[in-house]
Design an enzyme around this catalytic site. Structure first.
Site, PDB file in Angstrom:
ATOM      1  N   ASN A   1     -12.073  -0.634  -5.121  1.00 54.95           N
ATOM      2  CA  ASN A   1     -12.057   0.723  -4.304  1.00 54.95           C
ATOM      3  C   ASN A   1     -12.723   1.675  -5.009  1.00 54.95           C
ATOM      4  OD1 ASN A   1     -10.491  -0.560  -2.681  1.00 54.95           O
ATOM      5  ND2 ASN A   1      -8.816   0.764  -2.861  1.00 54.95           N
TER       6      ASN A   1
ATOM      7  N   GLU B   1     -12.649  -0.994  -0.669  1.00 55.96           N
ATOM      8  CA  GLU B   1     -12.602   0.536   0.054  1.00 55.96           C
ATOM      9  C   GLU B   1     -13.853   1.267  -0.536  1.00 55.96           C
ATOM     10  OE1 GLU B   1      -9.211   2.762  -0.259  1.00 55.96           O
ATOM     11  OE2 GLU B   1      -7.839   1.281  -0.019  1.00 55.96           O
TER      12      GLU B   1
ATOM     13  N   TYR C   1     -14.791   5.684  -4.795  1.00 56.83           N
ATOM     14  CA  TYR C   1     -15.266   6.794  -4.113  1.00 56.83           C
ATOM     15  C   TYR C   1     -16.156   7.866  -4.868  1.00 56.83           C
ATOM     16  CZ  TYR C   1     -11.769   5.431  -0.537  1.00 56.83           C
ATOM     17  OH  TYR C   1     -11.239   4.783   0.215  1.00 56.83           O
TER      18      TYR C   1
ATOM     19  N   GLU D   1      -4.116  -0.104  -5.444  1.00 52.90           N
ATOM     20  CA  GLU D   1      -4.423   0.958  -6.285  1.00 52.90           C
ATOM     21  C   GLU D   1      -3.093   1.461  -7.066  1.00 52.90           C
ATOM     22  OE1 GLU D   1      -5.909   4.455  -4.164  1.00 52.90           O
ATOM     23  OE2 GLU D   1      -7.873   3.389  -3.423  1.00 52.90           O
TER      24      GLU D   1
ATOM     25  N   HIS E   1       1.143  -1.063   0.127  1.00 53.33           N
ATOM     26  CA  HIS E   1       0.058  -0.009   0.070  1.00 53.33           C
ATOM     27  C   HIS E   1       0.906   1.180  -0.097  1.00 53.33           C
ATOM     28  CE1 HIS E   1      -4.161   1.278   1.135  1.00 53.33           C
ATOM     29  NE2 HIS E   1      -3.599   2.433   1.033  1.00 53.33           N
TER      30      HIS E   1
HETATM   31  O1  IFM Z   1      -6.817   6.657   2.224  1.00 55.64           O
HETATM   32  C1  IFM Z   1      -6.752   6.260   0.820  1.00 55.64           C
HETATM   33  C2  IFM Z   1      -6.114   4.937   0.617  1.00 55.64           C
HETATM   34  O2  IFM Z   1      -4.813   5.043   0.967  1.00 55.64           O
HETATM   35  C3  IFM Z   1      -6.081   4.260  -0.568  1.00 55.64           C
HETATM   36  N1  IFM Z   1      -7.602   4.648  -1.264  1.00 55.64           N
HETATM   37  C4  IFM Z   1      -8.005   6.087  -0.990  1.00 55.64           C
HETATM   38  C5  IFM Z   1      -8.122   6.524   0.367  1.00 55.64           C
HETATM   39  C6  IFM Z   1      -8.703   7.688   0.723  1.00 55.64           C
HETATM   40  O3  IFM Z   1      -8.078   8.637   0.069  1.00 55.64           O
END
Ligand code: IFM
Length: 462
Positions: free
Chosen positions: A292, A354, A294, A166, A121
């Site tokens: 992930n 995520e 968002y 990511e 990570h």
């Molecule tokens: O905090 C980050 C994480 O490390 C990777 N994905 C997005 C999150 C929010 O920015």
């Protein structure tokens, strides 16, 4: 040793990463990482924050496991820090670092929580950056060695692995734009950092399997690329963005080839850093693909001087989080359904590894943190996952980012994503209203699952 619990057909969880929560950056033999170097460089992190202490999880992990037990989660996704496990990025392991992860995993298993470990990570050991980082092909081989060391120690009790987190963001922010460690501004010359991460993923997958791992995933960030308008130039720009963000990190893994990069003036079948056999190595069968999500990204045709074939535009009239990220839950459904339709039989089961939002809500006079906006965000996104499942997506889990407020990279401690508030002066943890909401949701869904609720996936152990 406590046995790994059997996972339900749909698993609920939370996610964190080592650098963002552990602290103890110089303890028990941990070596320096690119993020230690970057954070120590004036002007790189907002207000000069560093992760030297972060959430002090290295010492306080039993308390954090107790919080997870209160939540009632099935799975906990954390990352192992390469510089803690193998400080030089090559050569001998640091037994004290491995001991820490063994204690963490054992504590999780005793709490009835299945651990999912991400091997990378973003915290590359600094010595590897000194010899070229992910631009250097050798880093892929070093990553496989580190994967083997970690799996040999933990693999008897830890079955679920994620190779990379990511790789798009790591390439784009770390190697193309310089906003993250290691801080390079190579623009399209950062592409070898993408390929070598992909190669590292394939080699690490082989190493994990050789050490007996039964469940291996890759986690990518996904964002639907929404054309700014119906004009052909905006649509073409969105296609090119999608090739860079989604295709570059998904096609080689699932289809054994790179996507069409003609919009970037590149022949994806003749990239100079791709060697014979690499794509076969990368396209290892996987047990799951981590998603992930968002927000979607709005893409416009580029202005004349733009070096890339697209521009990123803002959405009109949508709410945003404290980070300024648009809140568009339907993008979650779109992401999961498009992956399902576009990759068909090549797609393994999906896991939302995520999803979350940053809102800084201070404790009230009674010390309560009423983060209703986070509850609204998360409940709308859980509903969006349900919708995707109804439309045919095979989704096996949902993990909130994040358990704790933590070190949010270049933003330092300014963006708070946690279900649990952390006072970074005292390290006091206070569960927010969203924590109670999530615990209730998990309990309700578990009851529903027992009764065979809609959205269940036919379930072998996954
Ligand atoms: O905090 C980050 C994480 O490390 C990777 N994905 C997005 C999150 C929010 O920015």
């Amino acid at each position: 040793m406590v046995a790994t619990p059997r996972l339900p057909d749909f698993a609920w969880g939370v996610a964190t990463s080592a650098y963002q929560i552990e602290g103890a950056t110089a303890e028990d033999g941990r070596g320096p990482s690119v993020w230690d170097t970057f954070s120590a460089t004036p002007g790189k992190i907002r207000d000069g924050h560093t992760a030297e202490t972060a959430c002090d999880h290295y010492r306080r992990f039993p308390e954090d496991i107790a919080l997870m037990r209160d939540l009632g989660i099935d799975v906990y996704r954390f990352s192992t820090a390469w510089p803690r496990v193998q400080p030089g990025g090559a050569g001998p392991a640091n037994e004290a670092g491995l001991d820490f992860y063994e204690r963490l995993v054992d504590g999780l298993l005793e709490a009835g929580i299945t651990p999912i470990a991400t091997l990378y990570h973003w915290d590359l050991p600094q010595p590897l950056e000194d010899s070229g980082g992910w631009i250097d092909r050798d880093t892929a081989h070093r990553f496989a060695e580190y994967a083997a060391i970690t799996a040999e120690r933990l693999g008897d009790r830890l079955r679920h692995w994620i190779t990379l987190n990511e790789p798009f963001e790591h390439m784009a922010l770390g190697y193309a734009l310089g906003q993250h460690a290691p801080g390079h501004t190579y623009l399209l010359d950062s592409l070898p950092a993408a390929h070598h991460q992909m190669l590292g993923h394939g080699l690490a997958t082989l190493a994990l399997r050789a050490a007996g791992a039964s469940h291996v995933m890759l986690t990518n960030s996904y964002t639907p690329a929404i054309p700014f308008s119906g004009n052909e130039t905006d649509i073409a720009a969105a296609r090119d963005y999608d090739a860079l963000h989604r295709g570059l990190f998904t096609d080689p893994v699932l289809l054994g080839r790179y996507p069409d990069f003609s919009g970037f003036g590149l022949d994806s079948a003749a990239l100079p850093f791709v060697k014979d056999g690499d794509l076969d190595t990368i396209a290892q069968p996987l047990d799951g693909l981590g998603v992930n999500y968002y927000n979607p990204t709005r893409i416009a045709a580029p202005a004349p001087e733009t070096p890339l074939p697209f521009d990123i535009a803002e959405f009109d009239h949508v709410p945003t989080t404290d980070f300024g990220w648009p809140v568009i839950p339907s993008g979650m459904t779109q992401t999961l359904v498009e992956l399902t339709e576009d990759y068909g039989d090549a797609l393994p089961p999906l896991w939302v590894t995520e999803n979350g939002c940053s809102y800084d809500i201070a404790p009230d006079a009674e010390g309560r943190i009423d983060d209703r906006v986070r509850i609204d965000y998360l409940s709308a996104h859980v509903k969006a996952v349900d919708d995707a499942i109804e439309q045919g997506a095979d989704v096996r889990g949902y993990l909130v980012w994040s358990l704790l407020d933590n070190f949010e990279w270049a933003e330092g401690y300014h963006q708070r994503f946690g279900l649990v508030h952390v006072d970074f002066e005292t390290q006091a943890r206070t569960p927010k209203a969203s924590f109670d909401w999530y615990a209730d949701l998990i309990a309700q869904r578990r009851e529903g699952d027992d009764a065979g609720a809609p959205g269940d996936t036919a379930g072998d152990q996954h």
